[in-house]
Design an enzyme around this catalytic site. Sequence first.
Site, PDB file in Angstrom:
ATOM      1  N   CYS A  45      20.853   8.103  -2.253  1.00  0.00           N
ATOM      2  CA  CYS A  45      19.236   8.297  -1.880  1.00  0.00           C
ATOM      3  C   CYS A  45      18.470   8.779  -3.111  1.00  0.00           C
ATOM      4  O   CYS A  45      18.881   9.086  -4.105  1.00  0.00           O
ATOM      5  CB  CYS A  45      19.102   9.210  -0.565  1.00  0.00           C
ATOM      6  SG  CYS A  45      19.510  10.780  -1.127  1.00  0.00           S
ATOM      7  N   ASP A  57       2.021 -14.456 -31.280  1.00  0.00           N
ATOM      8  CA  ASP A  57       2.423 -14.746 -32.566  1.00  0.00           C
ATOM      9  C   ASP A  57       2.686 -16.392 -32.661  1.00  0.00           C
ATOM     10  O   ASP A  57       2.874 -16.956 -31.519  1.00  0.00           O
ATOM     11  CB  ASP A  57       3.861 -14.366 -33.016  1.00  0.00           C
ATOM     12  CG  ASP A  57       4.380 -14.675 -34.441  1.00  0.00           C
ATOM     13  OD1 ASP A  57       3.654 -14.913 -35.251  1.00  0.00           O
ATOM     14  OD2 ASP A  57       5.509 -15.231 -34.503  1.00  0.00           O
ATOM     15  N   CYS A 100      19.682  12.129  -4.507  1.00  0.00           N
ATOM     16  CA  CYS A 100      21.001  12.151  -5.244  1.00  0.00           C
ATOM     17  C   CYS A 100      20.496  11.751  -6.924  1.00  0.00           C
ATOM     18  O   CYS A 100      20.964  12.204  -7.935  1.00  0.00           O
ATOM     19  CB  CYS A 100      21.837  10.988  -4.707  1.00  0.00           C
ATOM     20  SG  CYS A 100      22.693  11.341  -3.057  1.00  0.00           S
ATOM     21  N   ASP A 113       6.889  -8.862 -36.075  1.00  0.00           N
ATOM     22  CA  ASP A 113       6.158  -8.704 -34.867  1.00  0.00           C
ATOM     23  C   ASP A 113       6.436  -7.453 -34.100  1.00  0.00           C
ATOM     24  O   ASP A 113       6.066  -6.760 -33.262  1.00  0.00           O
ATOM     25  CB  ASP A 113       6.410 -10.078 -33.887  1.00  0.00           C
ATOM     26  CG  ASP A 113       5.712 -11.163 -34.400  1.00  0.00           C
ATOM     27  OD1 ASP A 113       4.596 -11.169 -35.009  1.00  0.00           O
ATOM     28  OD2 ASP A 113       6.514 -12.110 -34.316  1.00  0.00           O
ATOM     29  N   ASP A 155       8.008 -13.079 -31.943  1.00  0.00           N
ATOM     30  CA  ASP A 155       9.679 -13.085 -31.930  1.00  0.00           C
ATOM     31  C   ASP A 155      10.218 -12.569 -33.598  1.00  0.00           C
ATOM     32  O   ASP A 155      11.527 -12.300 -33.366  1.00  0.00           O
ATOM     33  CB  ASP A 155       9.810 -14.532 -31.983  1.00  0.00           C
ATOM     34  CG  ASP A 155       9.720 -15.201 -33.404  1.00  0.00           C
ATOM     35  OD1 ASP A 155       8.695 -15.310 -33.996  1.00  0.00           O
ATOM     36  OD2 ASP A 155      10.613 -16.157 -33.893  1.00  0.00           O
TER      37      ASP A 155
END
Length: 756
Positions: free
Chosen positions: A48, A449, A51, A636, A632
């Site tokens: 839960c 890009d 926890c 970038d 990519d």
Amino acid sequence: MSCCAPGTESALELNGISALPEDELRAGSRELGDGIWQTDLSVPAVHCGACITTIEKELKKMDGVVDARVNLSTKRVAIKWQDGASIPRFVPALASLGYPAHLFDITADESDKEMVRLLKALAISGFAAANIMLLSVSVWSGAESATRDLFHWVSALIAIPALIWSGRIFFSSAWNALRHGRTNMDVPISIGITLAYAMSIYETMHHGEHAYFDAAVSLLFFLLIGRTLDHLMREKARVAVKGLARLAARGALVEQPDGSRSWMPVGDITPGMRILLAAGERVPVDGKVEIGSSELDCALVTGESAPQTVTPGHDLRAGTLNLVAPITMVATARADQSFLAEMIRLMEAAEGGKARYRRIADRASQLYAPVVHLTAFLAFLGWMFASGDWHRSITIAIAVLIITCPCALGLAVPIVQVVAARRLFEKGIMVKDGSAMERLAEAGAVVFDKTGTLTLGMPRLVSANGAALEHLSSAAGLAANSRHPLSLALLEEAGNHGLKSFTDVTEAPGFGIEGISGKSVWRLGRRDWATKDKNGTLESRGTEAVLSCDGKELTTFHFADQLRPDAKSAVAELAQLGLNPAILSGDTPSAVEQTARQLGIANWIGAMLPAEKLRKIKDLSESGTKALMVGDGLNDAPALRAAHVSMAPATAADIGRNAADFVFLRDSLSAVPFAFDISRRAGKLIRENFVIAVVYNFLAVPLAVMGYVTPLVAALAMSGSSILVVANAMRLMRGERKTVSKTTRIPVGMSMEPAE
């Protein structure tokens, strides 16, 4: 039913595990870079929000621990720690909190033991409830006092096996929490069932007319029905992760240095080992083909059903299936560092991310135990004061204990994240963090890009100016000695035609390839270099290659990058969804303009340096626009990190993939609008689930306190609310997106049109 995971008593079997040798712990961890390691531990007793908070708080206090993240769905904790003189003692620390842990093993048996346990418990409680109910009919029909007492005692005896065997799912979980000074959601359920049985025993011993053995056992039966349905729906939602885990090979035939062969578990395979892979076997770890050729089912990686041919030198991904012929491969990574393991980790990270809604639900769940116990106690005192009937007062207190369990609230966020992660995975999209989906839904603009993102980064020959076949053969003969993208494109175009042979072939980086044929010098590359023409333009290098012989131009080959599949439709969909597309690229302005025109993108800038991309993204953020960055390359990475949310293709450089929040595995750019749509719908479902949970408690608690709800009805209502929340989340598995007409424009003053 509660949002507590069933079967937490199995964790007690692990109490003997208090420590792991440092060498074993390090061997089971993986290095992330910069001296940071990650250890994945299985913690069966986590169940839960309380926890999660307890574990994360305790681990983060330990010296050397950088971060700790608990995944409730998988019952695992990922711990990031700084490498030092010694490894932090995670396992003893967790055991002292009542959460025995062990190293997570991706190759472990994935059989659903919890479902077997639940079904057995359900069958026993159902059998007991049916028989007790039959005896109760006679009592309700007006049986004599002696007969009534006999039937009550028989009912008490029948109830004992049900409470011991079926009830232990709740009792052991509650006891494990209490003995470590905590409470969880099974504590009030256990108290309610125990009180109902104890009150019935008291009534029977004093020859009372009413006993509630049927209610106690039926309550347990309906709670287990709800919990079993909850477990089934969770497992259905997590079928994608389970399916990935089943693709992992258990072992492989390894060729030893002395030539002998032995079967080895996949966890023992290390980089450099030679593996003999037969037809029909799955690739156990990432590697390269050394000997032989075959065809592989790579749908896991590419999403394409057509087999792919592999020959010596080709990369192999763990989990792909060898279809045709035996091959020998060399391992390049351990099993826990393979492509398949990374996909599983990404799926689990998406399910367990700490989004804003998840943090709200966790904080609310932490307040549950003290609030519900106080509410039940006050209800008991109030009814005792008002009626003086302790029997009715206890019954109402039991109903309050059962009905107020915040199961729906605890499930509101994680179940939606699990289903959303599955939908994205089905389209080849991996998510690094559940909070990324929330941020993606907030995006108002998308910045691309160009090379490798809108395009595949693989140029193709579009024009050879009427070059004769012999010129194409000569150019391909030179190109065969280079791995340059333009050379590869020429080789692909030449196909099976004979290639001209050259001697003394050399490659001049940035200029081209030179070779000797007879007494002539042949060149393929930049115009000014191939023809010794000093007027060659700088821009022409990336889009054309000139073939010359002794400085005389023979033909010019023109190339163009290929757009990703569905790029145009994806950009149009994003505009319909309310995202204004733009391009920021380091490529030449003319190349960027051509791509933008093909895709119908009005805002674009070319020839940008990484720092300039970063500045543009920051300017958008400062103007109030939350941008999605899709890129990519190495250049970038800063912009991907600075953006509100980011995506990268699987073909991106390592640094680009690490910086992105989402990674899409397939070539199609349709992954971008699909991910945005799923994220937006997931956010809507989470808000709906919160409304369901709040309305349930707003209506249920007052009814229980006022005495209008019996414990049995409370169990049905509580189970029903949880199932309703899970069923609502499953709506994400179906339905088509609806486009919107509103388009978010980049703010005035932030135009991305290139400067004059």
